[in-house]
Every structure is written in structure tokens, then in C-alpha cells.
Design an enzyme around this catalytic site. Structure first.
Site, PDB file in Angstrom:
ATOM      1  N   CYS A   2      31.565  72.829  57.617  1.00  0.00           N
ATOM      2  CA  CYS A   2      30.673  73.844  57.060  1.00  0.00           C
ATOM      3  C   CYS A   2      30.933  74.139  55.659  1.00  0.00           C
ATOM      4  O   CYS A   2      31.960  73.833  54.955  1.00  0.00           O
ATOM      5  CB  CYS A   2      30.500  75.107  57.936  1.00  0.00           C
ATOM      6  SG  CYS A   2      30.304  75.082  59.572  1.00  0.00           S
ATOM      7  N   TRP A  75      27.540  72.928  60.151  1.00  0.00           N
ATOM      8  CA  TRP A  75      27.590  71.837  60.928  1.00  0.00           C
ATOM      9  C   TRP A  75      28.138  72.371  62.170  1.00  0.00           C
ATOM     10  O   TRP A  75      29.259  72.625  62.244  1.00  0.00           O
ATOM     11  CB  TRP A  75      28.598  70.623  60.370  1.00  0.00           C
ATOM     12  CG  TRP A  75      28.571  69.393  61.187  1.00  0.00           C
ATOM     13  CD1 TRP A  75      27.483  68.238  60.777  1.00  0.00           C
ATOM     14  CD2 TRP A  75      29.410  69.059  61.987  1.00  0.00           C
ATOM     15  NE1 TRP A  75      28.024  67.372  61.895  1.00  0.00           N
ATOM     16  CE2 TRP A  75      29.125  67.563  62.358  1.00  0.00           C
ATOM     17  CE3 TRP A  75      30.524  69.736  63.025  1.00  0.00           C
ATOM     18  CZ2 TRP A  75      29.545  66.917  63.389  1.00  0.00           C
ATOM     19  CZ3 TRP A  75      31.289  68.821  63.820  1.00  0.00           C
ATOM     20  CH2 TRP A  75      30.823  67.716  64.160  1.00  0.00           C
TER      21      TRP A  75
END
Ligand code: M6R
Length: 609
Positions: A2, A75
Site C-alpha cells: 500500500c 492493495w
């Protein structure tokens, strides 16, 4: 996996956070969110599933005013991509908000304990334990509460935390997930990666594991786990912010493919110089140590692993040192045979890939010497390895790796030549000949790029096929593996690479009328053998795109389309033959309308297991 950002200063945080996140979207794009301390000293959170554009739309409709905040692009690992699983996550009173990159491995145990303590959870994420723990430990000092919290956490994290109780602070910390601090004029930033702050400052701190950051109106203070203040050198970023922009190209991927000649040149500069020995200032391994090596492991993931396969061929051929190549996720759990005579080379564009880092640590634990080949200065692998060889590809933003691969190959050749020189396995003339060929590569890549129209046409014809096969022998097989990965990643066509000699042992059963095959035939010694393999598939109806070195026009008799790369020595051919593969994957994806820079389900750097 992320991306996180944070801001404190005199400007509106919202647009600065969103702009920072736009530079980190390559790390994940399942959802995005921000938490901003608004003018009434409350935390205002906006977060939603989908691309950053969705969040931007929401913020345009309902702007949040405030000059301190944190942001996240996700993510998904724990919990599906959804509004509720998006970051930031907050405590129940919404007085504490957290953004997180990494995985909290003991979150189930912590969650159960917190539930017993009366906390309620809204999301399925591992991250949500963090704001509740900070809440549990909060006693008027955010930094202290975060310090106590991370003592409970197992796993990897880069965290950004704000609280409305101390509305003039951002606290951050990292362990096994990257984090940098941007130092502006009267403003400070945190981010997972440098491009996120580059429009505002070039001065950054590259944080080490277990370093805490406190950003407030006095600037930035850094602390160790015991709360002692620490000093750190400021790293001045010299590369151009424009390097991380599209610069007139439609996508980062095609821009980066076109940057390859420069990236190759930059990686060779000052290392490969005519009539001078190979200079690797950044590598301290001695002649004696090189002579002592009895085995090399090359360990990496994805595209970097494919570069490692070429590295194995090159190092064994030029130095006669046995090389094993392995994907890091297997290596780390395999109990490999390592001792002080083992050299490990890890390859990682980002330098942050969790499996690669774990493999490096395992090798070091068993006393192997480690050389890291990475593109990111100050990345975790660069810090933990004994030696670093930087690839000077510049920032690679597209999720599909292209220019990093090319520079990783160059790094492999440089290491092979450096060892060959030290071990005297090649004569000076032989080394000079290879160097001369290497120095000619940038221009030859330019030449390969000139032929893009032919690839575009073939891509348009085959883009609706469901399957594709790539064949090669020797180094061509290594390139076929990389080509197949590129095609899968960006055009979602199922593509498999086979060592052409293996075909008749099974895979040939898949060949039928119209099956698309890309046949790489650049290795002189193996050319005739490849031609026979190509015939085996054409007689079964395959539609073959053949790639060979200039002069090997015989290929035209057996394939449907042919493509020539400029002549070079066999060992260097992958630098040229991968380019048509990259273009093929790009144009096929474009024809299909795929999002080439942000393929589904992927993230640029895999910092979780
Ligand atoms: O940053 P790294 O080189 O360690 O990344 C390794 C892989 O995750 C990466 O190469 C991945 O396979 C790319 N998406 C390939 O295009």
C-alpha cells in the site's frame, strides 16, 4: 503493498495528500482514503473503494479544510476491497486515525484481546487493531501511545497516526515497510516513497526500522524505540521530478520502455570503460574473497528473478563459478546449503520485496556475503547487504517492470565481468570485446524500438486469443519467461514459456490451428535446433512470430512473421530480444483496452509475504 502519506504545514492538506497518493498508486489501487484534522479540531475521514479518482471526486463534492492529515492507497490483503476496509482506520470515538502499509501478523490475537477489553471492530482488516491499541495506550501523548502500540505488533508496518487530542502532530514509524520523511519549508511530509513528496521538497530522511517520527510545528524529530532523540543525515534527491511523470507518453510503461537506452547507458557509466578495468566503487569484495567463492545463489522475485536467470548463464559462462538461481519465496523456507564461501546476489528493483529481503537475511544469518542489485538508493536490501550495485534506471512507475529488467541484466554482466577479471577466467582481449559489445547496446535497443509498427500490427491480430506460448533455448528461454510474464500481467492473456526442447515432452499437445507462438531464436549455436522446434509447431497450425538476429533470414521460411534484432554476442542478446516482448505485451494490452500501468490485482512492490 500500500502507499501511505502524511502532511503537516500551512497549506490545505487534502490536495497535498491526494497528489502524494497519486504518485503512490502504483503500490496499490483497490481503495483510497484520507483523515484530516479539520478546522473544528475533529478528524474528518473520507475513504472509498476503487481508484484514487473516486476519492478525489468525493473530496471535490465535500471538501475538507485542514492543514494536517494522513492518506492511504490500498492493495487489499486482509478484507476485500470495500469502503469499510479502506484506510484510514479509526478508534470508536474517531479521535485517532491510522494509515498502514504492511501486515500485522498477530492481529487475530490482538483483536480478540481488544474485544474482551470492550472495543468493537468495523472492518475485516488487520490494521484496525492499531487505532484501538493507540486508544488503549493513549494518555495525552500520541508518540508514547504509538511506541507502546508497536511493542505489541508482529509483522511489517509503516504507520502514520493522527489524533484530534493533539491536533498539531503526525506520528509515524516503520518496520520492514518503507517510509521516508520529506523536509519542506515550514511543512513536513511522510510517504512510502520519494516521488510522493518530490513536488514539495528534495530533502528527505530515509527511515530505518524502528525509527519513530514526530512532525509538529517545530519540524521533524526522530526517536529510537526507547524514546531517545536521534540524528539522521538528510538525503538530497538529485533525480528530476519529471522522471516520475509521463512526459508526453500515453502510459508509464511505454515511456519506460523508451527510456531503456538511457537506463542501460547510465548503469554502465564509469563502470564499463574501454581499456580500463571494471570499476565498482560501491562493491568492496576483494580479489581474494572472489577467488574463495565456491557457489553463488541468485535470489529474486518476478522479473528480477528472470534477470537472475540470465545472470546465472552469464556468470557461469564467464567465471566458471557454479550459480543457483531461485525465487525468494522458495529459497527462504528451503533450508539451502550456505556457508562463508557462498555469495548471494539478491536482485530487487524496489529493494523492499518482503521475500527477497527475508532470503537476504537468511543468507546473512548463515554467514554468506550478500551483494544487492537494486534501483532504489537507501532501500532495505541496499542497507542490509554487504555490497550494493545500483541500477540507474530512474524511477520505474509502471507496475510491469521493463527498464529495471534491462538494467538488472547490465548489472549481471558487470558482476560477471568483474569476477572474470579478478579470477582471470577471461583474457584481457576477451573482456575488452564483451565491453565493446556492451557499450554498443543502447544504440541497438534504439534500433529495436524503431520496429514497433510490426509488433503493433501482430498484437492487433492476436489480442483476442486466449492463450499464447513463448519458446526458446538457452538464454532465449530466459527471455521467453520474462516475455510470458509481461503478457500475462498487462494483457491478461494466458501465456506460458517453454524450453523449446521440452515441447515434445508434453506441451505440444496444446498446439492447434491458430495457436499463437512467439519463437525466440537469437542464440547462434542453437539456431538450427530452434528452427526444427518451430517447424514442429507450424506443422500443427501455430501462428508463429519469430525473433532472430539480423542475417538469420532462414527463419522467414518457417514462421508467419519475423522480427530481427541487431547482431550482438549471444550472451548479450537478451538485452535486445526482450524489447519486442515488452512492446508485444504493451500493444496487446492497449488493443484490449487494459489498464497497462495498473494491471488488475497487482501492485508494484510486494512488501508482504
Ligand atoms: O521490486 P522487485 O524487483 O523486488 O519486484 C519483484 C517483482 O515483484 C516484480 O518484478 C514483478 O514481477 C513485476 N510486476 C514484473 O513486471
Amino acid at each position: 503493498m500500500c502507499g501511505i502519506v502524511g502532511y503537516i504545514g500551512q497549506r490545505q492538506a487534502s490536495s497535498i495528500l491526494v497528489e502524494g497518493l497519486s504518485k503512490l498508486e502504483y503500490r496499490g489501487y483497490d481503495s483510497a482514503g484520507v483523515a484530516i484534522i479539520n478546522e473544528s479540531n475533529n478528524i474528518d475521514v473520507k475513504k472509498c473503494k476503487g481508484r484514487l479518482a473516486n476519492l478525489e471526486e468525493q473530496l471535490n463534492e465535500n471538501p475538507i479544510e485542514g492543514m494536517i492529515g494522513i492518506g492511504h492507497t490500498r492493495w487489499a490483503t486482509h478484507g476485500e476491497p470495500s469502503d469499510v476496509n479502506s484506510h484510514p482506520h479509526s478508534n470508536e470515538k474517531q479521535t485517532i486515525s491510522v494509515v498502514h502499509n504492511g501486515i500485522i501478523e498477530n492481529y487475530i490475537e490482538l483483536r480478540e484481546w481488544l474485544i474482551k477489553e470492550g472495543y468493537t471492530f468495523k472492518s475485516e482488516t488487520d490494521t484496525e487493531v492499531v487505532p484501538h491499541l493507540v486508544d488503549y495506550y493513549y494518555n495525552g501523548n500520541l508518540l508514547e501511545a504509538v511506541m507502546k502500540t508497536v511493542k505489541k505488533l508482529e509483522g511489517s508496518y509503516a504507520l502514520g497516526v493522527v489524533t484530534s487530542e493533539e491536533s498539531d502532530k503526525v506520528v509515524a514509524v516503520r518496520k520492514d515497510s518503507p517510509l521516508i520523511v520529506g523536509l519542506g519549508e515550514g511543512e513536513s511530509f511522510i510517504a512510502s516513497d520519494i516521488p510522493a513528496v518530490l513536488n514539495h521538497t528534495r530533502d528527505v530522511y530515509l527511515l530505518e526500522d524502528n525509527e519513530f517520527v514526530l512532525m509538529d510545528k517545530n519540524g521533524v524529530s526522530l526517536f529510537d524505540t526507547e524514546g531517545n532523540k536521534i540524528e539522521k543525515e538528510v538525503f538530497h534527491v538529485t533525480w528530476d521530478a519529471a522522471a516520475a511523470e509521463k512526459g508526453g507518453f500515453d502510459h508509464f510503461m511505454i515511456k519506460e520502455i523508451y527510456e531503456q537506452p538511457k537506463a542501460i547507458r547510465d548503469t554502465m557509466t564509469s563502470r564499463i570503460v574501454k581499456n580500463e578495468s571494471i570499476k565498482l566503487d560501491d562493491i568492496t569484495i576483494t580479489k581474494e574473497q572472489i577467488k574463495n567463492i565456491d557457489k553463488i545463489y541468485i535470489v529474486a522475485c518476478g522479473t528480477a528473478y528472470h534477470a537472475g536467470i540470465v545472470g546465472k548463464y552469464a556468470i557461469e559462462k564467464l567465471t566458471r563459478i557454479p550459480v543457483e538461481i531461485e525465487v525468494a519465496s522458495e529459497f527462504r523456507y528451503r533450508d539451502p546449503i550456505i556457508n562463508e564461501k557462498t555469495l548471494m546476489i539478491v536482485i530487487s528493483q524496489s529493494g523492499e520485496t518482503a521475500d527477497t529481503l527475508a532470503a537476504l537475511r537468511e543468507a546473512k544469518r548463515q554467514n554468506a556475503r550478500v551483494i544487492a542489485v537494486t534501483n532504489v538508493v537507501g532501500s532495505s536490501v541496499s542497507r542490509e547487504a554487504d555490497d550494493v550495485l545500483y541500477t540507474w534506471a530512474g524511477p520505474e512507475i509502471a507496475v510491469a517492470s521493463t527498464k529495471a529488467y534491462e538494467t538488472q541484466l547490465i548489472a549481471m554482466y558487470i558482476i560477471a565481468l568483474f569476477f572474470a577479471e579478478n579470477k582471470e577466467t577471461l583474457s584481457e582481449e576477451e573482456i575488452e570485446d564483451i565491453k565493446e559489445e556492451m557499450l554498443a547496446l543502447p544504440e541497438k535497443v534504439e534500433k529495436v524500438l524503431e520496429g514497433k509498427e510490426k509488433i503493433k500490427e501482430f498484437a492487433a491480430n492476436i489480442c483476442n486469443n486466449k492463450n499464447m506460448f513463448l519458446l526458446g533455448r538457452g538464454l532465449d528461454y530466459a527471455v521467453a519467461l520474462e516475455g510470458a510474464l509481461k503478457i500475462k500481467e498487462v494483457s491478461y492473456i494466458h501465456s506460458d514459456a517453454y524450453a523449446a526442447g521440452e515441447l515434445k515432452h508434453g506441451p505440444i499437445a496444446l498446439i492447434e490451428d491458430g495457436t499463437v507462438v512467439i519463437a525466440l531464436s537469437t542464440q547462434e549455436r542453437l539456431f538450427e535446433k530452434m528452427v526444427s522446434n518451430v517447424k514442429e509447431v507450424t506443422t500443427r497450425g501455430a501462428n508463429v512470430f519469430g525473433i532472430a538476429m539480423e542475417g538469420h533470414t532462414e527463419i522467414e521460411k518457417t514462421v508467419n512473421e519475423s522480427y530481427y534484432i541487431p547482431r550482438t554476442i549471444e550472451v548479450l542478446a537478451p538485452i535486445l530480444s526482450v524489447v519486442p516482448m515488452q512492446l508485444m505485451s504493451y500493444y496487446t494490452a492497449i488493443e484490449k483496452g487494459c489498464d497497462v500501468d495498473k494491471p488488475r490485482n497487482l501492485a508494484k512492490s510486494v512488501t508482504v509475504e
